[in-house]
Design a protein around this motif. Sequence first.
Motif, PDB file in Angstrom:
ATOM      1  N   THR A  44       0.809  -1.188  -0.134  1.00  0.00           N
ATOM      2  CA  THR A  44      -0.126  -0.085   0.063  1.00  0.00           C
ATOM      3  C   THR A  44       0.862   1.292  -0.157  1.00  0.00           C
ATOM      4  O   THR A  44       0.210   2.378  -0.531  1.00  0.00           O
ATOM      5  N   THR A  45       1.861   0.975   0.707  1.00  0.00           N
ATOM      6  CA  THR A  45       2.929   2.276   0.515  1.00  0.00           C
ATOM      7  C   THR A  45       3.497   2.504  -0.708  1.00  0.00           C
ATOM      8  O   THR A  45       3.685   3.449  -1.439  1.00  0.00           O
ATOM      9  N   TRP A  46       3.801   1.221  -1.276  1.00  0.00           N
ATOM     10  CA  TRP A  46       4.437   1.366  -2.923  1.00  0.00           C
ATOM     11  C   TRP A  46       3.453   1.962  -3.800  1.00  0.00           C
ATOM     12  O   TRP A  46       3.974   2.651  -4.540  1.00  0.00           O
ATOM     13  N   PHE A  47       2.310   1.778  -3.484  1.00  0.00           N
ATOM     14  CA  PHE A  47       1.172   2.288  -4.455  1.00  0.00           C
ATOM     15  C   PHE A  47       1.212   3.714  -4.499  1.00  0.00           C
ATOM     16  O   PHE A  47       1.167   4.498  -5.561  1.00  0.00           O
ATOM     17  N   PHE A  48       1.325   4.415  -3.267  1.00  0.00           N
ATOM     18  CA  PHE A  48       1.339   5.816  -2.966  1.00  0.00           C
ATOM     19  C   PHE A  48       2.515   6.478  -3.979  1.00  0.00           C
ATOM     20  O   PHE A  48       2.475   7.528  -4.688  1.00  0.00           O
ATOM     21  N   GLU A  49       3.890   5.605  -3.692  1.00  0.00           N
ATOM     22  CA  GLU A  49       5.034   6.025  -4.260  1.00  0.00           C
ATOM     23  C   GLU A  49       4.999   5.980  -5.815  1.00  0.00           C
ATOM     24  O   GLU A  49       5.281   7.020  -6.229  1.00  0.00           O
ATOM     25  N   GLN A  50       4.649   4.836  -6.116  1.00  0.00           N
ATOM     26  CA  GLN A  50       4.492   4.915  -7.647  1.00  0.00           C
ATOM     27  C   GLN A  50       3.731   5.375  -8.323  1.00  0.00           C
ATOM     28  O   GLN A  50       3.797   5.607  -9.582  1.00  0.00           O
ATOM     29  N   ILE A  52       2.051   8.178  -7.405  1.00  0.00           N
ATOM     30  CA  ILE A  52       1.560   9.574  -7.126  1.00  0.00           C
ATOM     31  C   ILE A  52       2.884  10.335  -6.855  1.00  0.00           C
ATOM     32  O   ILE A  52       3.364  11.198  -7.681  1.00  0.00           O
ATOM     33  N   LEU A  53       3.875   9.835  -6.137  1.00  0.00           N
ATOM     34  CA  LEU A  53       5.022  10.487  -5.942  1.00  0.00           C
ATOM     35  C   LEU A  53       6.064  10.481  -6.941  1.00  0.00           C
ATOM     36  O   LEU A  53       6.595  11.505  -7.118  1.00  0.00           O
ATOM     37  N   VAL A  54       6.295   9.153  -7.512  1.00  0.00           N
ATOM     38  CA  VAL A  54       7.162   9.282  -8.572  1.00  0.00           C
ATOM     39  C   VAL A  54       6.839  10.383  -9.716  1.00  0.00           C
ATOM     40  O   VAL A  54       7.600  10.925 -10.494  1.00  0.00           O
ATOM     41  N   PRO A  55       5.581   9.913 -10.163  1.00  0.00           N
ATOM     42  CA  PRO A  55       5.171  10.740 -11.427  1.00  0.00           C
ATOM     43  C   PRO A  55       4.775  12.326 -11.327  1.00  0.00           C
ATOM     44  O   PRO A  55       4.804  13.026 -12.045  1.00  0.00           O
ATOM     45  N   LYS A  56       4.387  12.672  -9.944  1.00  0.00           N
ATOM     46  CA  LYS A  56       4.040  13.812  -9.708  1.00  0.00           C
ATOM     47  C   LYS A  56       4.827  14.804  -8.918  1.00  0.00           C
ATOM     48  O   LYS A  56       4.780  16.129  -8.948  1.00  0.00           O
ATOM     49  N   ASN A  57       6.066  14.319  -8.218  1.00  0.00           N
ATOM     50  CA  ASN A  57       6.674  14.923  -7.755  1.00  0.00           C
ATOM     51  C   ASN A  57       8.325  14.761  -8.063  1.00  0.00           C
ATOM     52  O   ASN A  57       8.960  13.631  -7.800  1.00  0.00           O
ATOM     53  N   GLU A 110       2.343  13.711   2.631  1.00  0.00           N
ATOM     54  CA  GLU A 110       1.855  14.955   3.159  1.00  0.00           C
ATOM     55  C   GLU A 110       2.487  16.218   2.809  1.00  0.00           C
ATOM     56  O   GLU A 110       1.344  17.319   2.816  1.00  0.00           O
ATOM     57  N   ARG A 111       3.476  16.231   2.264  1.00  0.00           N
ATOM     58  CA  ARG A 111       4.108  17.711   1.811  1.00  0.00           C
ATOM     59  C   ARG A 111       3.313  17.704   0.355  1.00  0.00           C
ATOM     60  O   ARG A 111       2.964  19.044  -0.008  1.00  0.00           O
ATOM     61  N   LEU A 112       3.153  16.861  -0.395  1.00  0.00           N
ATOM     62  CA  LEU A 112       2.454  16.685  -1.649  1.00  0.00           C
ATOM     63  C   LEU A 112       0.907  17.318  -1.534  1.00  0.00           C
ATOM     64  O   LEU A 112       0.384  17.908  -2.365  1.00  0.00           O
ATOM     65  N   ILE A 113       0.392  16.447  -0.616  1.00  0.00           N
ATOM     66  CA  ILE A 113      -0.832  17.059  -0.362  1.00  0.00           C
ATOM     67  C   ILE A 113      -1.351  18.172  -0.037  1.00  0.00           C
ATOM     68  O   ILE A 113      -2.187  19.030  -0.378  1.00  0.00           O
ATOM     69  N   ASN A 114      -0.097  18.907   0.566  1.00  0.00           N
ATOM     70  CA  ASN A 114      -0.342  20.358   1.079  1.00  0.00           C
ATOM     71  C   ASN A 114      -0.366  21.399  -0.028  1.00  0.00           C
ATOM     72  O   ASN A 114      -0.700  22.328   0.152  1.00  0.00           O
ATOM     73  N   VAL A 115       0.140  20.413  -1.149  1.00  0.00           N
ATOM     74  CA  VAL A 115       0.211  21.645  -2.328  1.00  0.00           C
ATOM     75  C   VAL A 115      -1.277  21.874  -2.606  1.00  0.00           C
ATOM     76  O   VAL A 115      -1.520  23.104  -3.283  1.00  0.00           O
ATOM     77  N   ASP A 117      -3.081  20.476  -5.093  1.00  0.00           N
ATOM     78  CA  ASP A 117      -3.349  20.048  -6.480  1.00  0.00           C
ATOM     79  C   ASP A 117      -4.592  19.372  -6.839  1.00  0.00           C
ATOM     80  O   ASP A 117      -4.461  17.939  -5.969  1.00  0.00           O
ATOM     81  N   SER A 118      -5.598  19.666  -7.264  1.00  0.00           N
ATOM     82  CA  SER A 118      -6.956  18.716  -7.599  1.00  0.00           C
ATOM     83  C   SER A 118      -6.405  17.364  -8.177  1.00  0.00           C
ATOM     84  O   SER A 118      -7.261  16.252  -7.907  1.00  0.00           O
ATOM     85  N   GLU A 119      -5.624  17.385  -9.187  1.00  0.00           N
ATOM     86  CA  GLU A 119      -5.370  15.849  -9.856  1.00  0.00           C
ATOM     87  C   GLU A 119      -4.764  14.932  -8.670  1.00  0.00           C
ATOM     88  O   GLU A 119      -4.961  13.933  -8.776  1.00  0.00           O
ATOM     89  N   ILE A 120      -3.831  15.791  -7.991  1.00  0.00           N
ATOM     90  CA  ILE A 120      -3.122  14.898  -7.045  1.00  0.00           C
ATOM     91  C   ILE A 120      -4.029  14.357  -5.937  1.00  0.00           C
ATOM     92  O   ILE A 120      -3.988  13.186  -5.521  1.00  0.00           O
ATOM     93  N   LEU A 121      -4.738  15.250  -5.426  1.00  0.00           N
ATOM     94  CA  LEU A 121      -5.860  14.728  -4.509  1.00  0.00           C
ATOM     95  C   LEU A 121      -6.917  13.728  -4.759  1.00  0.00           C
ATOM     96  O   LEU A 121      -6.995  12.785  -4.203  1.00  0.00           O
ATOM     97  N   GLU A 122      -7.031  13.519  -6.069  1.00  0.00           N
ATOM     98  CA  GLU A 122      -7.931  12.634  -6.687  1.00  0.00           C
ATOM     99  C   GLU A 122      -7.320  11.413  -6.610  1.00  0.00           C
ATOM    100  O   GLU A 122      -7.847  10.363  -6.343  1.00  0.00           O
ATOM    101  N   LEU A 123      -5.807  11.490  -6.945  1.00  0.00           N
ATOM    102  CA  LEU A 123      -5.014  10.261  -6.831  1.00  0.00           C
ATOM    103  C   LEU A 123      -5.013   9.717  -5.221  1.00  0.00           C
ATOM    104  O   LEU A 123      -5.002   8.380  -5.094  1.00  0.00           O
TER     105      LEU A 123
END
Length: 381
Positions: A44-50, A52-57, A110-115, A117-123
């Motif tokens: 479940t951690t890998w899911f957030f990483e791969q 959201i974090l990798v493509p969006k940050n 958490e740092r990315l959520i605080n930005v 961005d609506s597309e990121i929040l949907e993900l």
Amino acid sequence: MTVLESFRSVRKRSLDLCKNLIIEDFSLQASEEVSPPKWHLAHTTWFFEQFILVPKNHTYQVKHPQFNFLFNSYYNTLGSRTARNQRGLMSRPPVSAVLEYRTYVDNAMERLINVGDSEILELVILGLNHEQQHQELLITDLKFNLWHNPLDPEVMEIGEYEAEEGKGWTEVKEGIYEVGHSGNDFCFDNELNRHKAYLNDFAISNRLVTNSEYLEFMNQGGYENPIFWHDEGWTWVKSLEIKAPLYWEKKNSDWTYYTLNGRKNLDETAAVAHVNFYEASAYANWKGLRLPTEFEWEVANLNFSWGRRWEWTNSSYLPYPGFKVAPGALGEYNGKFMVNQMVLRGASVATSANHSRSTYRNFFHPHFRWQFMGIRLAKSL
């Protein structure tokens, strides 16, 4: 609740589910279909990483590149992965490293959520619902793994067997009804698109089949008479010598079952659980009734209480009109499983809070029964 608050709550619950486990429990895998708790926490951690974090940050640094191989589940577009039946062989990384991985990813998320961005929040919301699915799997997988231990370990109490309430039947008139998800709140893509379905007159039971009722089926030779069974179901019964629902065992001539809170005497008033589609269909045939279709269930659900068992329907898992597979790796989430599986509706005692709705389409192969699967009967009028 904000997305950040939801993120923290969901991520914390996964850890809370493991609070009574000993370190050896985290790597148990009794069959290919179930996964160890450690793997669920990491995947479940890998899911957030791969996703959201990798493509969006673009400043994010993957701390453990090899985790992509270890904790990918079935996303072929994201590369090779550990064989599903070998997840329990990974004594390393240790649980401590997985927990550190969760903290590392959570801080970045958490740092990315605080930005904002609506597309990121949907993900993020998709990722939270994905984790809630795995929270249920963590519970049910753990139960299956611990069941093999003759010590009948006690690790959590979730109210698996409580008295079933309700009586009688709800009748629904023939007509054209709308089914599928509507509104702007979250749903999975397999719940779309909302469309019309014609239903003939039918009635659906206002309660689930109980242990007492299922025991009557057993006592009257339900598992010995092929007339009630699908051909594949009968082959399954005979080849595995099935005599009762999963986890049932006789102790001194009395039926008991294993629960996550230890072995218990059979509560005849509770809804039967851990029966597969073959068993559910055979029971319905024995009663001279049938299982509801998923659309009958959805149309009628406001008339009865549901949520303690995933309820087998007589509907194959197929796409709704206009269904489209999402682009990229996320397209592998639901669409590619729309073959040789049956739909279940409702939720179960293991389902996370705020993770159930009347349009939710769960799906499993007909021989699986380690989930909290039960039976609601229907009949044509």
